[in-house]
Design a protein around this motif. Structure first.
Motif, short mmCIF file in Angstrom:
data_model
loop_
_atom_site.label_atom_id
_atom_site.label_comp_id
_atom_site.label_asym_id
_atom_site.label_seq_id
_atom_site.Cartn_x
_atom_site.Cartn_y
_atom_site.Cartn_z
N VAL A 1 0.83 -1.20 0.00
CA VAL A 1 0.00 0.00 0.00
C VAL A 1 0.86 1.26 0.00
CG1 VAL A 1 -1.68 1.34 1.32
CG2 VAL A 1 -1.96 -1.13 1.10
N GLY A 2 0.56 2.15 -0.93
CA GLY A 2 1.27 3.42 -1.04
C GLY A 2 2.55 3.37 -1.84
N THR A 3 2.89 2.17 -2.35
CA THR A 3 4.15 2.02 -3.09
C THR A 3 3.90 1.33 -4.43
OG1 THR A 3 5.29 1.76 -0.97
CG2 THR A 3 6.53 1.20 -2.96
N PRO A 4 3.56 2.08 -5.47
CA PRO A 4 3.38 1.45 -6.79
C PRO A 4 4.67 0.79 -7.24
CG PRO A 4 3.43 3.85 -6.98
CD PRO A 4 3.36 3.54 -5.52
N TRP A 5 4.53 -0.33 -7.93
CA TRP A 5 5.69 -1.13 -8.31
C TRP A 5 5.78 -1.25 -9.82
CZ3 TRP A 5 5.73 -6.97 -9.13
CH2 TRP A 5 7.04 -7.43 -9.35
N THR A 6 6.87 -0.74 -10.39
CA THR A 6 7.16 -0.99 -11.79
C THR A 6 7.76 -2.38 -11.88
OG1 THR A 6 7.55 1.35 -12.25
CG2 THR A 6 8.44 -0.23 -13.82
N VAL A 7 7.03 -3.28 -12.51
CA VAL A 7 7.37 -4.71 -12.49
C VAL A 7 8.73 -4.93 -13.15
CG1 VAL A 7 6.64 -7.03 -13.15
CG2 VAL A 7 4.92 -5.30 -12.55
N ASN A 8 9.65 -5.50 -12.40
CA ASN A 8 11.00 -5.76 -12.92
C ASN A 8 11.31 -7.25 -12.94
OD1 ASN A 8 11.21 -6.22 -10.20
ND2 ASN A 8 12.80 -4.68 -9.81
N GLU A 9 10.25 -8.05 -12.98
CA GLU A 9 10.40 -9.49 -13.07
C GLU A 9 9.66 -10.00 -14.30
OE1 GLU A 9 9.00 -11.33 -9.51
OE2 GLU A 9 9.98 -9.88 -8.18
N ASN A 10 10.01 -11.20 -14.73
CA ASN A 10 9.30 -11.82 -15.86
C ASN A 10 8.02 -12.47 -15.33
OD1 ASN A 10 11.25 -11.11 -17.79
ND2 ASN A 10 12.51 -12.87 -17.24
N LEU B 1 2.15 -1.78 -11.20
CA LEU B 1 1.15 -2.34 -10.31
C LEU B 1 0.87 -1.32 -9.21
CD1 LEU B 1 -0.36 -5.13 -9.84
CD2 LEU B 1 1.41 -5.58 -8.13
N GLY B 2 -0.36 -0.84 -9.15
CA GLY B 2 -0.70 0.19 -8.17
C GLY B 2 -2.11 0.00 -7.64
N MET B 3 -2.53 0.93 -6.80
CA MET B 3 -3.87 0.86 -6.21
C MET B 3 -4.60 2.17 -6.46
SD MET B 3 -5.08 0.11 -2.24
CE MET B 3 -4.80 -1.66 -2.34
N TYR B 4 -5.90 2.05 -6.74
CA TYR B 4 -6.76 3.23 -6.85
C TYR B 4 -7.86 3.12 -5.80
CZ TYR B 4 -10.21 6.55 -8.52
OH TYR B 4 -11.11 7.59 -8.58
N MET C 1 -8.51 -0.75 -5.13
CA MET C 1 -8.28 -1.89 -6.01
C MET C 1 -6.85 -1.91 -6.54
SD MET C 1 -10.98 -3.76 -6.21
CE MET C 1 -10.65 -4.72 -7.68
N VAL C 2 -6.19 -3.06 -6.42
CA VAL C 2 -4.90 -3.26 -7.07
C VAL C 2 -5.17 -3.42 -8.57
CG1 VAL C 2 -2.83 -4.68 -7.24
CG2 VAL C 2 -3.96 -4.35 -5.01
N GLN C 3 -4.47 -2.63 -9.39
CA GLN C 3 -4.71 -2.63 -10.83
C GLN C 3 -3.39 -2.58 -11.58
OE1 GLN C 3 -5.54 2.20 -11.05
NE2 GLN C 3 -7.28 0.83 -11.12
N ASP D 1 2.30 6.57 -13.99
CA ASP D 1 1.68 7.88 -14.20
C ASP D 1 2.76 8.96 -14.16
OD1 ASP D 1 0.16 10.13 -14.35
OD2 ASP D 1 -0.89 9.85 -12.46
N PRO D 2 3.06 9.61 -15.29
CA PRO D 2 4.13 10.61 -15.31
C PRO D 2 3.82 11.83 -14.46
CG PRO D 2 2.93 10.63 -17.38
CD PRO D 2 2.44 9.43 -16.62
N SER D 3 2.52 12.08 -14.19
CA SER D 3 2.16 13.25 -13.38
C SER D 3 2.35 12.98 -11.89
CB SER D 3 0.70 13.64 -13.64
OG SER D 3 -0.19 12.71 -13.03
N GLY D 4 2.37 11.70 -11.50
CA GLY D 4 2.49 11.35 -10.10
C GLY D 4 1.21 11.49 -9.31
N GLU D 5 0.11 11.88 -9.97
CA GLU D 5 -1.15 12.09 -9.26
C GLU D 5 -1.79 10.77 -8.86
OE1 GLU D 5 -5.40 14.50 -9.80
OE2 GLU D 5 -3.91 14.50 -11.42
N TYR D 6 -1.64 9.76 -9.73
CA TYR D 6 -2.20 8.44 -9.45
C TYR D 6 -1.08 7.41 -9.46
CZ TYR D 6 -6.57 10.81 -10.60
OH TYR D 6 -7.63 11.69 -10.63
N GLU D 7 -1.36 6.24 -8.90
CA GLU D 7 -0.34 5.21 -8.85
C GLU D 7 -0.16 4.51 -10.19
OE1 GLU D 7 -0.57 2.51 -5.60
OE2 GLU D 7 -0.43 4.09 -4.09
N THR D 8 -1.20 4.52 -11.03
CA THR D 8 -1.09 3.96 -12.37
C THR D 8 -1.78 4.88 -13.36
OG1 THR D 8 -3.14 2.68 -12.18
CG2 THR D 8 -1.11 1.57 -11.52
N SER D 9 -1.43 4.73 -14.63
CA SER D 9 -2.13 5.44 -15.71
C SER D 9 -2.43 4.42 -16.80
CB SER D 9 -1.28 6.59 -16.25
OG SER D 9 -0.12 6.10 -16.88
N TYR D 10 -2.99 4.90 -17.91
CA TYR D 10 -3.34 4.01 -19.02
C TYR D 10 -2.13 3.72 -19.90
CZ TYR D 10 -8.15 5.15 -17.75
OH TYR D 10 -9.33 5.32 -17.07
#
Length: 371
Positions: free
Chosen positions: A56-65, A122-125, A137-139, A144-153
């Motif tokens: 929670v609070g830490t979006p993860w850029t997936v670095n695994e296969n 991988l982030g939560m909204y 929800m984990v999604q 998100d380049p703006s940093g406003e949300y944990e994920t973007s499209y």
């Protein structure tokens, strides 16, 4: 090659200087959606296993296969889902934030999808801290380049095509009927409750929910803005229509319907503001009546509004039905005997959490039946 794709997608995202949370979908009408170039891949992780990697609070850029696989359980054709779809496996469901309109042209309900998660985010909204709130929800999407949300499209076609792969159509998902005991708690995620993110049915719920923490009755909620082009987090730009006597009798509201509600004067006594900061007057302060009797509210934006209607289980658990203002059925009236509590309903939709509360999003109005 993958790094070049990511760089191009990020550059495209940063170049967008005016973003809104929700846009009106553009619908096309193909005779027969073409499903080509299907593949068969092997998933390395279940949805539950992927969700368990989120903190929670830490979006993860997936670095695994990591490859996940699931069957599509939603459609954006009626307009209640926007630029994304949900997939589910036996362990749970997850939103994939594709970033395209008219996804039903290419991704069919019941079609298997494989997602290569490396370099995605991988982030939560919908998370909010505090005893009265909880998880969202984990999604899975893009950073998100703006940093406003944990994920973007994902949005960039190259990015989508290198991560999302279509399999065969296996048949539409059968919803799971849930008992009260199977409903998630505010601290749950897809890692701890296998029903979250899935297509489920909840039966015999009645309109209205009494919040025992604050000793107040809730029936409907919508957040409006004086100007959606300005900072949406400013108290001076927010109008919370909530509680009882909201006057909202439709599942949501299109732009025209919102205007009709506003002009009727039913919201005139609602204070403008947020949380403990309601120092900006009332909606009625913007009311202007011309010499010919024409009523207007200059300074309040007329826009479609997504509405949460509150329902309760027999034991008092809150179940919100969340409907987009851009859904084709947004302006459909809720039967009066449902609003009065005389009749209960059954609802089939995607089970999600928002600030620890259960929300259901339906594919179409056919997913709500009346007892």
């Amino acid at each position: 090659m993958r790094k070049n794709i990511i760089a191009l997608a990020l550059l495209a995202a940063v170049s967008c200087t005016s973003l809104k949370e929700e846009f009106q979908p553009v619908f096309t009408r193909p005779q027969n959606p073409d499903v080509k170039q299907t593949v068969s891949m092997t998933a390395t992780h279940t949805i539950k296993e992927l969700a368990s990697k989120y903190n929670v609070g830490t979006p993860w850029t997936v670095n695994e296969n990591i490859i996940i696989s699931g069957v599509i359980s939603t459609t954006d054709q009626p307009g209640n889902f926007y630029k994304s779809f949900y997939i589910q496996d036996e362990t749970g469901g997850m939103e994939i934030k594709i970033g395209k309109n008219g996804l039903y042209n290419d991704y069919l309900p019941g079609q298997r999808v494989y997602v290569d998660c490396r370099d995605l985010c991988l982030g939560m909204y919908g998370y909010k801290s505090g005893a009265a709130y909880g998880n969202g929800m984990v999604q899975l999407g893009f950073t998100d380049p703006s940093g406003e949300y944990e994920t973007s499209y994902l949005e960039a076609p190259l990015l989508i095509d290198s991560h999302v792969f279509k399999g065969s159509v296996e048949g539409k998902v059968t919803p799971v009927e849930l008992s009260e005991q199977q409903l998630p708690k505010s601290s749950d995620t897809q890692a701890t409750n296998s029903n979250i993110g899935k297509l489920v049915t909840i039966k015999n719920i009645k309109y209205g929910w009494y919040d025992t923490r604050y000793n107040e009755q809730n029936e409907a909620f919508v957040l409006l803005y004086l100007d959606s082009n300005k900072n949406k987090k400013l108290s001076s730009n927010r109008i919370f229509v909530s509680g009882t006597n909201t006057g909202i009798t439709t599942w949501a509201m299109s732009k025209e319907k919102m205007k009709n509600y506003l002009l009727s004067g039913i919201w005139d006594n609602i204070s403008i503001g947020n949380a403990n900061d309601y120092n900006y007057g009332k909606v009625g302060d913007y009311r202007v009546v011309d010499e010919d009797g024409t009523v207007s509210y200059p300074g309040i934006e007329k826009a479609a509004g997504s509405v949460s209607h509150y329902f309760s289980t027999a034991s008092g658990t809150c179940v919100q039905i969340r409907t987009s203002g851009f859904a084709k059925f947004a302006d459909k009236e809720i039967p009066a005997d449902v609003l009065s509590g005389q009749r209960s309903i059954n609802v089939t939709g995607i089970l999600t959490l928002y600030q620890g509360k259960i929300q259901m999003s339906v594919n179409s109005l056919d997913d709500i039946t009346f007892n």
